[in-house]
Design an enzyme around this catalytic site. Structure first.
Site, PDB file in Angstrom:
ATOM      1  N   THR A  65      -1.595   5.790   2.257  1.00 59.57           N
ATOM      2  CA  THR A  65      -2.857   5.063   2.184  1.00 59.57           C
ATOM      3  C   THR A  65      -2.969   4.135   3.385  1.00 59.57           C
ATOM      4  O   THR A  65      -2.025   3.421   3.724  1.00 59.57           O
ATOM      5  CB  THR A  65      -2.932   4.227   0.891  1.00 59.57           C
ATOM      6  OG1 THR A  65      -2.798   5.086  -0.237  1.00 59.57           O
ATOM      7  CG2 THR A  65      -4.244   3.476   0.792  1.00 59.57           C
ATOM      8  N   ARG A  79      -5.062   7.022  -7.368  1.00 60.59           N
ATOM      9  CA  ARG A  79      -4.788   8.455  -7.231  1.00 60.59           C
ATOM     10  C   ARG A  79      -4.695   9.128  -8.601  1.00 60.59           C
ATOM     11  O   ARG A  79      -5.214  10.230  -8.812  1.00 60.59           O
ATOM     12  CB  ARG A  79      -3.506   8.643  -6.416  1.00 60.59           C
ATOM     13  CG  ARG A  79      -3.628   8.085  -5.001  1.00 60.59           C
ATOM     14  CD  ARG A  79      -2.285   7.859  -4.326  1.00 60.59           C
ATOM     15  NE  ARG A  79      -1.602   9.118  -4.057  1.00 60.59           N
ATOM     16  CZ  ARG A  79      -0.417   9.192  -3.450  1.00 60.59           C
ATOM     17  NH1 ARG A  79       0.208   8.082  -3.055  1.00 60.59           N
ATOM     18  NH2 ARG A  79       0.145  10.369  -3.228  1.00 60.59           N
ATOM     19  N   LEU A  98       0.866  -1.169   0.000  1.00 60.49           N
ATOM     20  CA  LEU A  98       0.000   0.000   0.000  1.00 60.49           C
ATOM     21  C   LEU A  98       0.907   1.226   0.000  1.00 60.49           C
ATOM     22  O   LEU A  98       1.996   1.190   0.577  1.00 60.49           O
ATOM     23  CB  LEU A  98      -0.891   0.043   1.249  1.00 60.49           C
ATOM     24  CG  LEU A  98      -1.996  -1.004   1.404  1.00 60.49           C
ATOM     25  CD1 LEU A  98      -2.688  -0.824   2.755  1.00 60.49           C
ATOM     26  CD2 LEU A  98      -3.009  -0.912   0.283  1.00 60.49           C
ATOM     27  N   ASP A  99       0.456   2.311  -0.613  1.00 61.65           N
ATOM     28  CA  ASP A  99       1.223   3.554  -0.542  1.00 61.65           C
ATOM     29  C   ASP A  99       1.388   3.969   0.913  1.00 61.65           C
ATOM     30  O   ASP A  99       0.540   3.673   1.762  1.00 61.65           O
ATOM     31  CB  ASP A  99       0.505   4.681  -1.295  1.00 61.65           C
ATOM     32  CG  ASP A  99       0.452   4.452  -2.797  1.00 61.65           C
ATOM     33  OD1 ASP A  99       1.224   3.610  -3.284  1.00 61.65           O
ATOM     34  OD2 ASP A  99      -0.372   5.122  -3.452  1.00 61.65           O
ATOM     35  N   ARG A 100       2.456   4.682   1.182  1.00 61.37           N
ATOM     36  CA  ARG A 100       2.736   5.127   2.558  1.00 61.37           C
ATOM     37  C   ARG A 100       1.571   5.902   3.174  1.00 61.37           C
ATOM     38  O   ARG A 100       1.218   5.695   4.333  1.00 61.37           O
ATOM     39  CB  ARG A 100       3.992   6.003   2.549  1.00 61.37           C
ATOM     40  CG  ARG A 100       4.401   6.520   3.914  1.00 61.37           C
ATOM     41  CD  ARG A 100       5.732   7.252   3.814  1.00 61.37           C
ATOM     42  NE  ARG A 100       6.195   7.701   5.116  1.00 61.37           N
ATOM     43  CZ  ARG A 100       7.415   8.183   5.346  1.00 61.37           C
ATOM     44  NH1 ARG A 100       8.279   8.265   4.355  1.00 61.37           N
ATOM     45  NH2 ARG A 100       7.768   8.574   6.552  1.00 61.37           N
TER      46      ARG A 100
END
Length: 328
Positions: free
Chosen positions: A150, A252, A146-148
């Site tokens: 998110t 995004r 997961l993105d940091r």
């Protein structure tokens, strides 16, 4: 040793009721317990006694007694990076945990915590998992990212065999992932699919994804389904995203591509010069991995759901959104 905390009210928390401030920072602290602490004067703002409906202002200091801190650490309460400070990795992982069996772990990752190491990353999940090595010396393994910024559902394998199986499920798209987001404006139509090619490019602010063309060097196909769950006038929408592919920053970029970027996105949010960020909404990425359904290595399907992070709970309350509207 129990410590009395003095926490500063941040700029984006201006005007919040004190009880809502506690719900955001200490989600494990119940209403009745909070009232008891207020009545006894253990909770104070700038040294003075306060009530639950007191409105707070930036720069004020909130006195939080030790019992409030302990309550916030109840297992299952969504974490923030502030609440992680000074705590052992194993302790933090225990609170993040929402499912476990002999082969699989599922965590609710806080926004702001990186999954893997990188430039400027001091703490990340992959390193924290060292605290959970088993007696055979096996460390739990990441099977996706997961993105940091998110938050939400993160699946981890406990064994080498489980890691191989789960990685294959993600690669072959045998998983169903659902994300919640708050975006600027209201998409038209309110339900549809976004199909593009995405290309990674280097910028002064680091790597960034952009929409590319079919056949372009490095372009990968990305497909996302979306629907509007609710809206706040014509200003904001609660979107449910289901990505079919799993490209970097896919949701995004796709939100930006249809003209409705995700609120608080530091890389991709785009608005005209006269647009003001809404008061009472924290300027943080409003993207949360809400649910996942993935085949289990031993058969059957794991289905798990992660509670919203505190900053998104605050926004849901502000806009009057009801989580039950999606049928969770």
């Amino acid at each position: 040793m129990a410590i009395i905390e003095q926490k500063r009210v941040e700029d984006d928390e201006a005007g919040l009721r004190l009880d809502r401030w506690f719900k955001i920072h200490y989600p494990g602290l119940g209403f009745t317990h909070l009232q008891k602490l207020l009545r006894s004067g253990q909770i104070r703002v700038d040294g003075g006694r306060v009530k639950s409906d007191t409105r707070i202002a930036p720069g004020q200091m909130v006195r939080v007694p030790p019992i409030g801190t302990d309550a916030a650490r109840a297992k299952g309460a969504p974490l923030t990076t502030n609440l992680m400070k000074g705590r052992q990795d194993g302790d933090v992982l225990s609170q993040m945990l929402i499912y476990e069996d002999e082969k699989v772990l599922v965590f609710n990752k806080p926004a702001g915590l990186a999954v893997q190491g990188g430039s400027g990353v001091a703490r990340h999940v992959d390193d924290m998992l060292e605290a959970w090595r088993n007696k055979r010396g096996e460390k739990p393994r990441l099977v996706h990212r997961l993105d940091r910024d998110t938050s939400g559902v993160l699946v981890v394998a406990r064994t080498r065999g489980a890691a191989s199986f789960l990685t294959k499920m993600f690669r072959e798209r045998d998983t169903k992932k659902t994300y919640w987001a708050i975006v600027k404006g209201v998409p038209n139509p309110k339900e549809g699919r976004i199909s593009t090619y995405l290309v990674k490019e280097e910028t002064q602010d680091g790597d960034r994804m952009r929409v590319g063309k079919h056949g372009e060097d490095g372009a990968d196909h990305a497909l996302t389904h979306y629907r509007v769950v609710d809206q706040a006038a014509q200003n904001f929408s609660w979107i449910e995203f289901e990505p079919y592919t799993g490209r970097t920053h896919q949701l995004r970029v796709h939100a930006l591509h249809i003209g409705h970027p995700i609120i608080g996105d530091p890389k991709y949010f785009d608005a005209d010069i006269n647009w003001d960020f809404p008061g009472g909404v924290q300027k943080r990425l409003h993207l949360h991995a809400r649910r996942i359904a993935i085949p289990h290595p031993d058969g059957g399907v794991i289905e798990q759901m992660a509670p919203l992070p505190p900053h998104m709970v605050q926004t849901w309350n502000l806009f009057g959104f009801d989580e039950s509207e999606t049928g969770d």
